[in-house]
Design a protein around this motif. Structure first.
Motif, PDB file in Angstrom:
ATOM      1  N   ILE A   1       0.851  -1.202   0.000  1.00  0.00           N
ATOM      2  CA  ILE A   1       0.000   0.000   0.000  1.00  0.00           C
ATOM      3  C   ILE A   1       0.882   1.245   0.000  1.00  0.00           C
ATOM      4  CG2 ILE A   1      -1.745   1.324   1.260  1.00  0.00           C
ATOM      5  CD1 ILE A   1      -2.688  -1.348   2.489  1.00  0.00           C
ATOM      6  N   GLU A   2       1.886   1.243   0.857  1.00  0.00           N
ATOM      7  CA  GLU A   2       2.792   2.393   0.950  1.00  0.00           C
ATOM      8  C   GLU A   2       3.531   2.622  -0.365  1.00  0.00           C
ATOM      9  OE1 GLU A   2       5.111   1.167   4.270  1.00  0.00           O
ATOM     10  OE2 GLU A   2       3.680   1.943   5.764  1.00  0.00           O
ATOM     11  N   ALA A   3       3.886   1.539  -1.052  1.00  0.00           N
ATOM     12  CA  ALA A   3       4.568   1.676  -2.344  1.00  0.00           C
ATOM     13  C   ALA A   3       3.655   2.346  -3.369  1.00  0.00           C
ATOM     14  CB  ALA A   3       5.015   0.305  -2.847  1.00  0.00           C
ATOM     15  N   MET A   4       2.369   1.989  -3.366  1.00  0.00           N
ATOM     16  CA  MET A   4       1.421   2.622  -4.289  1.00  0.00           C
ATOM     17  C   MET A   4       1.243   4.098  -3.962  1.00  0.00           C
ATOM     18  SD  MET A   4      -1.491  -0.335  -4.991  1.00  0.00           S
ATOM     19  CE  MET A   4      -1.680  -0.987  -3.330  1.00  0.00           C
ATOM     20  N   VAL A   5       1.138   4.407  -2.679  1.00  0.00           N
ATOM     21  CA  VAL A   5       0.998   5.804  -2.244  1.00  0.00           C
ATOM     22  C   VAL A   5       2.226   6.612  -2.657  1.00  0.00           C
ATOM     23  CG1 VAL A   5       0.894   7.304  -0.210  1.00  0.00           C
ATOM     24  CG2 VAL A   5      -0.589   5.287  -0.355  1.00  0.00           C
ATOM     25  N   ASP A   6       3.410   6.040  -2.482  1.00  0.00           N
ATOM     26  CA  ASP A   6       4.649   6.737  -2.850  1.00  0.00           C
ATOM     27  C   ASP A   6       4.718   7.007  -4.353  1.00  0.00           C
ATOM     28  OD1 ASP A   6       5.458   6.755  -0.227  1.00  0.00           O
ATOM     29  OD2 ASP A   6       6.832   5.055  -0.413  1.00  0.00           O
ATOM     30  N   LEU A   7       4.234   6.067  -5.148  1.00  0.00           N
ATOM     31  CA  LEU A   7       4.249   6.254  -6.601  1.00  0.00           C
ATOM     32  C   LEU A   7       3.338   7.401  -7.030  1.00  0.00           C
ATOM     33  CD1 LEU A   7       4.166   2.560  -7.892  1.00  0.00           C
ATOM     34  CD2 LEU A   7       5.957   4.240  -8.376  1.00  0.00           C
ATOM     35  N   ILE A   8       2.189   7.506  -6.371  1.00  0.00           N
ATOM     36  CA  ILE A   8       1.209   8.525  -6.762  1.00  0.00           C
ATOM     37  C   ILE A   8       1.495   9.868  -6.092  1.00  0.00           C
ATOM     38  CG2 ILE A   8      -1.260   9.077  -6.802  1.00  0.00           C
ATOM     39  CD1 ILE A   8      -1.860   6.114  -6.820  1.00  0.00           C
ATOM     40  N   LYS A   9       2.176   9.811  -4.936  1.00  0.00           N
ATOM     41  CA  LYS A   9       2.567  11.023  -4.206  1.00  0.00           C
ATOM     42  C   LYS A   9       1.356  11.813  -3.701  1.00  0.00           C
ATOM     43  CE  LYS A   9       7.051  11.542  -6.489  1.00  0.00           C
ATOM     44  NZ  LYS A   9       7.038  10.203  -7.095  1.00  0.00           N
ATOM     45  N   ILE A  10       0.444  11.079  -3.047  1.00  0.00           N
ATOM     46  CA  ILE A  10      -0.688  11.703  -2.361  1.00  0.00           C
ATOM     47  C   ILE A  10      -0.795  11.066  -0.980  1.00  0.00           C
ATOM     48  CG2 ILE A  10      -1.998  12.236  -4.463  1.00  0.00           C
ATOM     49  CD1 ILE A  10      -3.670   9.721  -3.909  1.00  0.00           C
ATOM     50  N   SER A  11      -1.699  11.580  -0.148  1.00  0.00           N
ATOM     51  CA  SER A  11      -1.853  11.008   1.187  1.00  0.00           C
ATOM     52  C   SER A  11      -2.487   9.622   1.095  1.00  0.00           C
ATOM     53  CB  SER A  11      -2.728  11.910   2.059  1.00  0.00           C
ATOM     54  OG  SER A  11      -4.083  11.826   1.654  1.00  0.00           O
ATOM     55  N   GLU A  12      -2.196   8.794   2.089  1.00  0.00           N
ATOM     56  CA  GLU A  12      -2.760   7.445   2.094  1.00  0.00           C
ATOM     57  C   GLU A  12      -4.280   7.479   2.201  1.00  0.00           C
ATOM     58  OE1 GLU A  12      -2.399   3.367   4.752  1.00  0.00           O
ATOM     59  OE2 GLU A  12      -0.591   4.573   4.396  1.00  0.00           O
ATOM     60  N   ASP A  13      -4.817   8.411   2.975  1.00  0.00           N
ATOM     61  CA  ASP A  13      -6.273   8.507   3.116  1.00  0.00           C
ATOM     62  C   ASP A  13      -6.937   8.849   1.783  1.00  0.00           C
ATOM     63  OD1 ASP A  13      -6.201   7.871   5.782  1.00  0.00           O
ATOM     64  OD2 ASP A  13      -6.354   9.940   6.491  1.00  0.00           O
ATOM     65  N   THR A  14      -6.351   9.799   1.057  1.00  0.00           N
ATOM     66  CA  THR A  14      -6.900  10.166  -0.252  1.00  0.00           C
ATOM     67  C   THR A  14      -6.802   8.992  -1.217  1.00  0.00           C
ATOM     68  OG1 THR A  14      -6.285  12.479   0.067  1.00  0.00           O
ATOM     69  CG2 THR A  14      -6.713  11.767  -2.195  1.00  0.00           C
TER      70      THR A  14
ATOM     71  N   LYS B   1       3.077  -0.542 -12.844  1.00  0.00           N
ATOM     72  CA  LYS B   1       3.661  -0.638 -11.501  1.00  0.00           C
ATOM     73  C   LYS B   1       2.576  -0.750 -10.433  1.00  0.00           C
ATOM     74  CE  LYS B   1       7.979   1.861 -12.440  1.00  0.00           C
ATOM     75  NZ  LYS B   1       8.738   3.114 -12.174  1.00  0.00           N
ATOM     76  N   LEU B   2       1.513   0.024 -10.581  1.00  0.00           N
ATOM     77  CA  LEU B   2       0.426  -0.014  -9.602  1.00  0.00           C
ATOM     78  C   LEU B   2      -0.298  -1.362  -9.629  1.00  0.00           C
ATOM     79  CD1 LEU B   2      -0.933   3.596 -10.129  1.00  0.00           C
ATOM     80  CD2 LEU B   2       0.068   2.716  -8.011  1.00  0.00           C
ATOM     81  N   ILE B   3      -0.539  -1.887 -10.813  1.00  0.00           N
ATOM     82  CA  ILE B   3      -1.168  -3.207 -10.923  1.00  0.00           C
ATOM     83  C   ILE B   3      -0.317  -4.253 -10.208  1.00  0.00           C
ATOM     84  CG2 ILE B   3      -1.739  -5.079 -12.531  1.00  0.00           C
ATOM     85  CD1 ILE B   3      -2.645  -2.910 -14.525  1.00  0.00           C
TER      86      ILE B   3
END
Length: 202
Positions: free
Chosen positions: A22-35, A75-77
């Protein structure tokens, strides 16, 4: 007396979603985890009903107002797939024991095509038909809590609802199963496995 046990996959046969993925996906998109989680789940049932991974992630990324390309989607998939494919071996071991004792086994799971493809290629317990029937939403284009998906499983098992126990971690899915007459167990974590095992001691 139960004749069959029907399992959810996510957070029952699998572990909880893997945190570092989950953290890796958040880092790729560069937004908050909640969003991220808000939009991840907003479009998830569409993904589970059979739209492609590219279409799903395009919806999520557009909603997040993130510029993206095909490389990011791939990458997200991949991270998403890894986040849902760590299995709960203790639960599978219990299922194998039930099978040896004569119980029928089923799965009803909301599942996108990308993850299911990986599972069918890599999970021996799917290849060796441990489960008498496996119902995945992307195959039927129907998701829990639609009663049709539960009824399809019952038809495949050739059993009535009262003869089956359904295990799921989602209250919404549990309530839908109860409404068609299934016995239910709301699974909240591995500590509940002892309770389940005790229900089947002869």
């Amino acid at each position: 007396m139960f004749k069959a046990v029907i399992f959810d996959y996510g957070c029952v046969i699998s572990t909880e979603q893997v945190k570092h993925e989950i953290e890796a996906m958040v880092d790729l998109i560069k937004i908050s985890e909640d969003t991220f989680k808000s939009y991840y789940y907003q479009y998830r049932l569409e993904y589970d009903r059979g739209i492609s991974g590219e279409e799903y992630w395009s919806k999520v990324l557009s909603a997040c107002k993130v510029d993206y390309d095909q490389e990011l989607i791939v990458k997200l998939i991949n991270h998403d797939l890894k986040s849902w494919t760590v299995t709960n071996q203790a639960m599978l071991d219990w299922a194998e024991g039930l099978k040896k004792n004569g119980y029928k086994l089923g799965i009803i799971s909301n599942m996108p095509k990308d993850i299911l493809k990986y599972m069918r290629e890599n999970f021996s317990w799917l290849k060796n038909k441990l489960f008498d029937t496996v119902i995945f939403s992307c195959d039927l284009r129907i998701c829990k809590p639609d009663p049709l998906i539960y009824r399809q499983c019952l038809d495949n098992l050739d059993l009535s609802p009262v003869e089956c126990l359904f295990i799921d971690d989602s209250e919404i899915n549990i309530q839908a199963a109860k409404e068609i007459g299934l016995n239910v167990f709301h699974y909240r974590g591995l500590e509940d496995l002892t309770t389940l095992q005790a229900m089947f001691v002869k």
